[in-house]
Design a protein around this motif. Structure first.
Motif, PDB file in Angstrom:
ATOM      1  N   PHE A  92       0.813  -1.212   0.000  1.00 17.66           N
ATOM      2  CA  PHE A  92       0.000   0.000   0.000  1.00 17.66           C
ATOM      3  C   PHE A  92       0.851   1.268   0.000  1.00 17.66           C
ATOM      4  O   PHE A  92       0.339   2.345  -0.304  1.00 17.66           O
ATOM      5  N   PHE A  93       2.116   1.157   0.313  1.00 18.19           N
ATOM      6  CA  PHE A  93       3.039   2.269   0.095  1.00 18.19           C
ATOM      7  C   PHE A  93       3.028   2.681  -1.368  1.00 18.19           C
ATOM      8  O   PHE A  93       3.083   3.872  -1.701  1.00 18.19           O
ATOM      9  N   TYR A  94       2.897   1.706  -2.245  1.00 16.46           N
ATOM     10  CA  TYR A  94       2.857   1.984  -3.678  1.00 16.46           C
ATOM     11  C   TYR A  94       1.426   2.222  -4.176  1.00 16.46           C
ATOM     12  O   TYR A  94       1.145   3.218  -4.844  1.00 16.46           O
ATOM     13  N   ILE A  95       0.507   1.298  -3.877  1.00 18.72           N
ATOM     14  CA  ILE A  95      -0.800   1.375  -4.514  1.00 18.72           C
ATOM     15  C   ILE A  95      -1.738   2.381  -3.856  1.00 18.72           C
ATOM     16  O   ILE A  95      -2.839   2.620  -4.365  1.00 18.72           O
ATOM     17  N   SER A  96      -1.339   2.970  -2.724  1.00 21.87           N
ATOM     18  CA  SER A  96      -2.093   4.107  -2.194  1.00 21.87           C
ATOM     19  C   SER A  96      -1.912   5.336  -3.074  1.00 21.87           C
ATOM     20  O   SER A  96      -2.600   6.335  -2.887  1.00 21.87           O
ATOM     21  N   TYR A  97      -0.964   5.244  -3.993  1.00 18.20           N
ATOM     22  CA  TYR A  97      -0.594   6.315  -4.926  1.00 18.20           C
ATOM     23  C   TYR A  97       0.249   7.401  -4.261  1.00 18.20           C
ATOM     24  O   TYR A  97       0.728   8.323  -4.908  1.00 18.20           O
ATOM     25  N   PHE A  98       0.455   7.279  -2.931  1.00 16.59           N
ATOM     26  CA  PHE A  98       1.215   8.307  -2.223  1.00 16.59           C
ATOM     27  C   PHE A  98       2.629   8.455  -2.788  1.00 16.59           C
ATOM     28  O   PHE A  98       3.069   9.564  -3.097  1.00 16.59           O
ATOM     29  N   PHE A  99       3.339   7.349  -2.888  1.00 14.07           N
ATOM     30  CA  PHE A  99       4.745   7.431  -3.296  1.00 14.07           C
ATOM     31  C   PHE A  99       4.878   8.053  -4.682  1.00 14.07           C
ATOM     32  O   PHE A  99       5.731   8.912  -4.908  1.00 14.07           O
TER      33      PHE A  99
END
Length: 363
Positions: free
Chosen positions: A138-145
């Protein structure tokens, strides 16, 4: 797109191996988790630190903000915060000492800022999570990164908030407020995290929270016009900011995804722990911002402030023992699919200027 998918797969492979080793060596789980997180941090640090003109704000940094700071024309910190300026000067010193990264000016600054961002997030995972695979996904797929390639200074501030979240949950207000001050040194938007501390006293999940975004949607445009008229008399470039938000509002993807998440959290976290109640109410806040995006400026940035909490909130679903294990896993799988599609759609449709990806080196 392939470079992003490759980075995700490498990170997840490292995290899966780490979690597997933790399961067979539980007495050394902290050491194993720490080593695993350090290794897993390498791919995102390289991806973000070695990008070249990727992210819509990249040119703003190299053509305006970095030269402004290095020429000492922002000594009053009106444009760039003091701690960000410290990173900029350090990156400039490294460039003078070691030479340019890939013969690209200012690239050491991007590398350092991205390393700070990833470092605080992974440090937060170490403090908050027993297993690391799901949080890193979710670090990636939360779109945050990926959005941090555009909102880089704000992204660093958000990462420091995530690191400090353990102090909020434990009620250690002194350490929490200290780290919030540090975050403000990178971006003033971190001021929003100070009152968030008091949300830990909301100990019950209530259906009323489901109505907050809807009410916000109804009143956003009339209230937004009033606020816009007031602010526009003070800030000359107000209209430019609202134009950006309206353009992003057209898709409404943030609104749909965050509200689905809110509904799931309400159902799963009813009768839950204080930590789960906090997660629910922060999701109410996260959902509120895109719902009022049609009438108020900069709501995309405000939504960005809290998307990273998915790293701890989705794994929390697995802890809800009143539901069968298979059902909990199904809900988590649904959220993984939802956010994977959301992030892929954002990148593929050009949001934040992430495609095509170019690196300062050719690998």
């Amino acid at each position: 797109m392939s470079i992003y998918l490759t980075t995700i797969f490498i990170t997840l492979f490292i995290s899966i191996v780490t979690d597997f080793v933790i399961n067979i060596s539980k007495e050394k789980k902290n050491i194993i988790r720490g080593i695993g997180l350090m290794i897993a941090s390498i791919p995102p640090v390289l991806l973000g630190g070695l990008r070249y003109f990727v992210g819509t704000d990249y040119s703003t940094y190299v053509q305006f903000q970095f030269p402004l700071v290095l020429s000492k024309q922002d000594s009053s910190f009106k444009v760039v915060g003091p701690l960000t300026q410290g990173i900029i000067f350090l990156g400039s010193k490294l460039e003078a000492l070691l030479g340019s990264l890939g013969s690209v000016q200012y690239q050491w600054i991007f590398f350092l800022l991205n390393m700070v961002l990833v470092g605080f997030i992974f440090g937060g995972i170490y403090k908050l999570c027993e297993k690391i695979t799901l949080p890193l996904l979710f670090f990636y797929i939360s779109y945050f990164f990926f959005l941090s390639f555009n909102l880089m200074r704000q992204g660093v501030a958000v990462s420091i908030f995530f690191f400090a979240l353990c102090y909020l949950l434990n009620g250690d207000w002194k350490k929490y407020f200290f780290w919030c001050l540090i975050a403000m040194g990178f971006h003033t938007s971190a001021i929003i995290y100070f009152p968030l501390y008091f949300m830990r006293y909301l100990k019950n999940v209530k259906a009323l929270g489901l109505l907050v975004p809807i009410v916000g949607y109804i009143v956003a445009i009339p209230i937004g016009k009033v606020i816009g008229n007031i602010v526009s008399t003070v800030i000359d470039n107000y209209s430019a900011y609202t134009a950006i938000d309206y353009a992003q509002w057209n898709a409404r993807s943030d609104m749909i995804v965050t509200y689905i998440t809110l509904l799931i959290y309400y159902y799963m976290f009813k009768q839950g722990t204080n930590r789960q109640a906090f997660i629910y109410w922060t999701q109410v806040l996260t959902t509120f911002f895109p719902f009022v995006g049609s009438g108020l400026p900069q709501t995309t940035r405000l939504t960005f402030e809290f998307m990273l909490l998915l790293m701890i909130s989705v794994p929390e679903i697995y802890r809800v023992k009143r539901f069968k294990k298979g059902f909990r896993l199904l809900i988590i799988f649904i959220l993984i699919c939802l956010y994977s599609f959301y992030t892929y759609w954002q990148i593929a449709n050009g949001r934040a200027g992430l495609l095509p990806y170019h690196a300062v080196f050719t690998f």
